[in-house]
Design a protein around this motif. Structure first.
Motif, PDB file in Angstrom:
ATOM      1  N   TRP A  26      -5.253  11.051   7.007  1.00  0.00           N
ATOM      2  CA  TRP A  26      -5.309  11.984   5.877  1.00  0.00           C
ATOM      3  C   TRP A  26      -3.926  12.161   5.249  1.00  0.00           C
ATOM      4  O   TRP A  26      -3.779  12.135   4.033  1.00  0.00           O
ATOM      5  N   TRP A  27      -2.906  12.295   6.081  1.00  0.00           N
ATOM      6  CA  TRP A  27      -1.559  12.532   5.566  1.00  0.00           C
ATOM      7  C   TRP A  27      -1.022  11.326   4.798  1.00  0.00           C
ATOM      8  O   TRP A  27      -0.524  11.453   3.684  1.00  0.00           O
ATOM      9  N   PHE A  28      -1.134  10.149   5.414  1.00  0.00           N
ATOM     10  CA  PHE A  28      -0.528   8.962   4.820  1.00  0.00           C
ATOM     11  C   PHE A  28      -1.374   8.359   3.694  1.00  0.00           C
ATOM     12  O   PHE A  28      -0.825   7.816   2.727  1.00  0.00           O
ATOM     13  N   GLU A  29      -2.698   8.423   3.809  1.00  0.00           N
ATOM     14  CA  GLU A  29      -3.546   7.742   2.842  1.00  0.00           C
ATOM     15  C   GLU A  29      -4.011   8.637   1.701  1.00  0.00           C
ATOM     16  O   GLU A  29      -4.413   8.140   0.647  1.00  0.00           O
ATOM     17  N   LEU A  30      -3.961   9.970   1.881  1.00  0.00           N
ATOM     18  CA  LEU A  30      -4.451  10.873   0.850  1.00  0.00           C
ATOM     19  C   LEU A  30      -3.362  11.779   0.281  1.00  0.00           C
ATOM     20  O   LEU A  30      -3.236  11.927  -0.929  1.00  0.00           O
ATOM     21  N   VAL A  31      -2.570  12.392   1.178  1.00  0.00           N
ATOM     22  CA  VAL A  31      -1.583  13.371   0.708  1.00  0.00           C
ATOM     23  C   VAL A  31      -0.380  12.685   0.061  1.00  0.00           C
ATOM     24  O   VAL A  31      -0.019  12.988  -1.086  1.00  0.00           O
ATOM     25  N   LEU A  32       0.265  11.753   0.749  1.00  0.00           N
ATOM     26  CA  LEU A  32       1.472  11.123   0.225  1.00  0.00           C
ATOM     27  C   LEU A  32       1.248  10.425  -1.122  1.00  0.00           C
ATOM     28  O   LEU A  32       2.076  10.574  -2.032  1.00  0.00           O
ATOM     29  N   PRO A  33       0.134   9.670  -1.305  1.00  0.00           N
ATOM     30  CA  PRO A  33      -0.063   9.039  -2.625  1.00  0.00           C
ATOM     31  C   PRO A  33      -0.176  10.039  -3.761  1.00  0.00           C
ATOM     32  O   PRO A  33       0.179   9.724  -4.903  1.00  0.00           O
ATOM     33  N   ARG A  34      -0.642  11.270  -3.487  1.00  0.00           N
ATOM     34  CA  ARG A  34      -0.772  12.261  -4.548  1.00  0.00           C
ATOM     35  C   ARG A  34       0.579  12.792  -5.011  1.00  0.00           C
ATOM     36  O   ARG A  34       0.676  13.409  -6.066  1.00  0.00           O
ATOM     37  N   PHE A  35       1.613  12.574  -4.225  1.00  0.00           N
ATOM     38  CA  PHE A  35       2.954  13.005  -4.614  1.00  0.00           C
ATOM     39  C   PHE A  35       3.849  11.819  -4.926  1.00  0.00           C
ATOM     40  O   PHE A  35       5.075  11.904  -4.828  1.00  0.00           O
ATOM     41  N   GLY A  36       3.211  10.698  -5.287  1.00  0.00           N
ATOM     42  CA  GLY A  36       3.973   9.522  -5.690  1.00  0.00           C
ATOM     43  C   GLY A  36       4.626   8.769  -4.556  1.00  0.00           C
ATOM     44  O   GLY A  36       5.550   7.988  -4.783  1.00  0.00           O
ATOM     45  N   LEU A  37       4.172   9.005  -3.324  1.00  0.00           N
ATOM     46  CA  LEU A  37       4.759   8.342  -2.169  1.00  0.00           C
ATOM     47  C   LEU A  37       3.814   7.299  -1.577  1.00  0.00           C
ATOM     48  O   LEU A  37       3.843   7.015  -0.378  1.00  0.00           O
ATOM     49  N   GLY A  38       2.971   6.739  -2.428  1.00  0.00           N
ATOM     50  CA  GLY A  38       2.030   5.738  -1.961  1.00  0.00           C
ATOM     51  C   GLY A  38       2.699   4.510  -1.388  1.00  0.00           C
ATOM     52  O   GLY A  38       2.175   3.872  -0.470  1.00  0.00           O
ATOM     53  N   ARG A  39       3.878   4.175  -1.912  1.00  0.00           N
ATOM     54  CA  ARG A  39       4.588   3.001  -1.398  1.00  0.00           C
ATOM     55  C   ARG A  39       5.022   3.201   0.045  1.00  0.00           C
ATOM     56  O   ARG A  39       5.045   2.254   0.829  1.00  0.00           O
ATOM     57  N   VAL A  40       5.368   4.433   0.383  1.00  0.00           N
ATOM     58  CA  VAL A  40       5.730   4.726   1.773  1.00  0.00           C
ATOM     59  C   VAL A  40       4.542   4.467   2.692  1.00  0.00           C
ATOM     60  O   VAL A  40       4.674   3.846   3.756  1.00  0.00           O
ATOM     61  N   ALA A  41       3.366   4.928   2.267  1.00  0.00           N
ATOM     62  CA  ALA A  41       2.160   4.705   3.061  1.00  0.00           C
ATOM     63  C   ALA A  41       1.845   3.219   3.167  1.00  0.00           C
ATOM     64  O   ALA A  41       1.491   2.723   4.239  1.00  0.00           O
ATOM     65  N   ASP A  42       1.977   2.491   2.060  1.00  0.00           N
ATOM     66  CA  ASP A  42       1.681   1.052   2.078  1.00  0.00           C
ATOM     67  C   ASP A  42       2.651   0.292   2.973  1.00  0.00           C
ATOM     68  O   ASP A  42       2.251  -0.622   3.706  1.00  0.00           O
ATOM     69  N   ARG A  43       3.930   0.675   2.912  1.00  0.00           N
ATOM     70  CA  ARG A  43       4.960  -0.038   3.663  1.00  0.00           C
ATOM     71  C   ARG A  43       4.806   0.159   5.173  1.00  0.00           C
ATOM     72  O   ARG A  43       5.124  -0.736   5.963  1.00  0.00           O
ATOM     73  N   THR A  44       4.310   1.302   5.584  1.00  0.00           N
ATOM     74  CA  THR A  44       4.211   1.601   7.017  1.00  0.00           C
ATOM     75  C   THR A  44       2.801   1.407   7.577  1.00  0.00           C
ATOM     76  O   THR A  44       2.579   1.629   8.763  1.00  0.00           O
ATOM     77  N   ARG A  45       1.854   0.982   6.732  1.00  0.00           N
ATOM     78  CA  ARG A  45       0.445   0.936   7.163  1.00  0.00           C
ATOM     79  C   ARG A  45       0.226  -0.007   8.340  1.00  0.00           C
ATOM     80  O   ARG A  45      -0.433   0.348   9.328  1.00  0.00           O
ATOM     81  N   ASP A  46       0.747  -1.236   8.281  1.00  0.00           N
ATOM     82  CA  ASP A  46       0.506  -2.208   9.344  1.00  0.00           C
ATOM     83  C   ASP A  46       1.009  -1.696  10.690  1.00  0.00           C
ATOM     84  O   ASP A  46       0.308  -1.778  11.703  1.00  0.00           O
ATOM     85  N   ALA A  47       2.230  -1.150  10.692  1.00  0.00           N
ATOM     86  CA  ALA A  47       2.803  -0.647  11.947  1.00  0.00           C
ATOM     87  C   ALA A  47       2.004   0.549  12.468  1.00  0.00           C
ATOM     88  O   ALA A  47       1.768   0.679  13.677  1.00  0.00           O
TER      89      ALA A  47
END
Length: 552
Positions: A26-47
């Motif tokens: 919920w935090w990485f896939e829903l909250v962060l993208p709403r504040f323009g931090l979707g790249r952070v979620a994408d960059r760390t998703r695999d790990a």
């Protein structure tokens, strides 16, 4: 009382793991993208996905019971899970510490209604194998039973004491987790989690019913009764119940033991070829497939005269193709032969792969690319394609499928699992093995057998197209008449809904900006006017809540 506390603790532990995983997603896939931090979620998703899979693997190994089966089940769900998770869980083994023999003996005697010394002439306390649901021991039948059955050495599978209660607790926890998942739009739009759990539950209940496994073994033996290439162990029904299974000891050369095969004068490459043929016969001829043909479940039994045969064991996981899936597969064959992307969508709907929310336009586009690149190739041409290109295309196509609400029925997944294990085993036995060679004659026969129906379907489609063309001028003329009279209307309700949604998103974006401004302002006021700064930071929570949870 102790067992009740243990079951409650087990239940809560599974839920805690799931809650933590949901919070992270919920935090990485829903909250962060709403504040323009979707790249952070994408960059760390695999790990993150890899860490999550490793934590679940450790939990499954520690808890045992049904959780190992959950991991094995999840490793096959390439349709709904990212490859980072499925790859980590692919090697999760169904091996756990053995149960105390005193407990196993008590469970077996309670089921058989007699002491083991009376039921068997001998019973080895050391298990041959220990799995999460039960374990197997070697034994010798009594003289009377041996005379009746013609068998002497047997294997006795005994379920772990209390495994039914553990299965019930684990399924209850999984059902609750699935209800949580169904309330998350990002999950429910892609996966029918409750249905997934119920499919898994049905498979597990079949696997812990040893009478069901015994019946499956006999059906498999009947399918190959006239085929010298394959066999199954005989069942000793007088010493079998739902929780105890006694069957012929058919232990021989493990199919993956290439050294022992060569010592017995058997070429591993020949074994690979026959194994592939036998598995494909199960798929195309009998529609009843051993879904777990890993090396521990298949033996090579030497016979007199230098001959040999394959002997299968462990029939708890079988794939029987239902009529609906069989009809869908037939439609699929016709669509592939005609290179019809839309026909493949219809086949997928018949099989039950597509959820109601599936965007079939995207799927048709992906299938069109597939046909454009590989559709005109025969088996020989496909065999010569660079494996790296096939792998690259497979990864891209897999990403497309996982981005859509596609969910394979459990029976179809078991079939795919069987085919995958077969291909891997044959490649290990013979590095030059190519799955296309044994598949080609079966595919050719299927198309030949269906040729009559195929021509009928093509003829029906042609008549339907001609009928549509015949009615087209009249329908166009009717539309023009309605346009002239001013009675032609358009339904723009979906457009209005989209506009409303865009407006709501804009309002939430304004709230997000307002939250950021108030928060920064409060921080700046902390030193000169701490009271106002704290108040402003507290009030900033209101636009934050609207930005996060406002109506979409």
């Amino acid at each position: 009382m102790h067992e009740t506390r243990y079951h409650r603790a087990r239940y809560r532990r599974i839920l805690r793991f799931a809650a933590r995983a949901f919070a992270q997603i919920w935090w990485f896939e829903l909250v962060l993208p709403r504040f323009g931090l979707g790249r952070v979620a994408d960059r760390t998703r695999d790990a993150r996905m890899l860490r999550l899979a490793r934590r679940f693997r450790a939990l499954a190994v520690e808890l045992g019971g049904l959780m190992i089966k959950v991991g094995q089940f999840m490793s096959s769900r390439l349709d709904v899970l990212p490859p980072e998770i499925t790859a980590e869980l692919a090697d999760l083994q169904d091996e756990v510490p053995a149960e105390r023999f005193d407990d196993i003996r008590a469970a077996a005697e309670a089921e058989l209604g007699m002491p083991l010394a009376q039921a068997f002439a001998s019973f080895d306390p050391e298990p041959v194998a220990a799995a999460s649901l039960g374990q197997a021991h070697r034994a010798t039948l009594s003289a009377a039973d041996a005379a009746d059955t013609g068998l002497e050495r047997v294997i006795v599978k005994v379920q772990r004491p209390g495994i039914h209660e553990i299965v019930a607790v684990d399924l209850a926890a999984l059902r609750r987790v699935s209800r949580w998942a169904s309330r998350v739009r990002a999950v429910s739009s892609r996966v029918d989690a409750p249905a997934l759990v119920e499919e898994f539950a049905a498979t597990c209940h079949e696997e812990i019913d040893y009478l069901h496994e015994a019946a499956s073994a006999e059906r498999f033996a009947e399918d190959f009764a006239a085929d010298a290439r394959a066999a199954a162990p005989a069942i000793v029904w007088e010493r079998s119940t739902r929780r105890v299974l006694t069957l012929e000891d058919v232990t021989a050369i493990k199919i993956s033991d290439t050294v022992a095969l060569r010592e017995a004068g058997i070429e591993p490459a020949d074994v690979a070829h026959v194994f592939a043929q036998v598995m494909l016969d199960q798929v195309f001829t009998h529609s009843f497939v051993h879904a777990d043909p890993h090396p521990g479940n298949v033996f090579v039994t030497p016979l007199d005269g230098g001959d040999w045969r394959l002997t299968f064991i462990d029939f708890g996981m079988m794939a029987e193709v239902p009529d609906g899936i069989r009809a869908g597969l037939r439609t699929l064959v016709i669509a592939v032969a005609a290179r019809d992307s839309h026909g493949m969508i219809v086949a997928a709907q018949q099989i039950g792969v597509l959820l109601p929310s599936t965007n079939t336009v995207e799927l048709e586009r992906a299938l069109s690319v597939l046909f454009a690149r590989f559709g005109g190739m025969g088996f020989n041409e496909l065999r010569d394609v660079d494996p790296r290109e096939l792998q690259r295309f497979g990864l891209e196509f897999g990403e497309t499928v996982r981005s859509l609400p596609v969910q394979f029925p459990e029976k179809l997944l078991l079939l795919l699992r069987a085919v995958s294990l077969t291909s891997g085993m044959c490649s290990a036995l013979d590095p030059a093995f190519n799955i296309w060679e044994p598949v080609e004659p079966y595919a050719t026969k299927l198309l030949r057998d269906e040729s009559g129906n195929f021509m009928q379907d093509l003829g029906a489609q042609a008549m339907s197209n001609m009928s549509s063309m015949w009615r087209l001028p009249a329908r166009v003329d009717g539309v023009l008449d309605r346009l002239d009279s001013g009675s032609l209307t358009f339904d723009i309700s979906s457009l209005e809904l989209r506009l409303d949604r865009i407006i709501r998103v804009a309002y939430r974006a304004v709230s997000a900006v307002l939250f950021g401004g108030m928060l920064i302002g409060g921080v700046l006021l902390l030193e000169p006017a701490s009271g106002w700064g704290v108040a402003l930071m507290c009030v900033s929570v209101l636009p934050l809540l609207h930005a996060l949870f406002g109506r979409r």
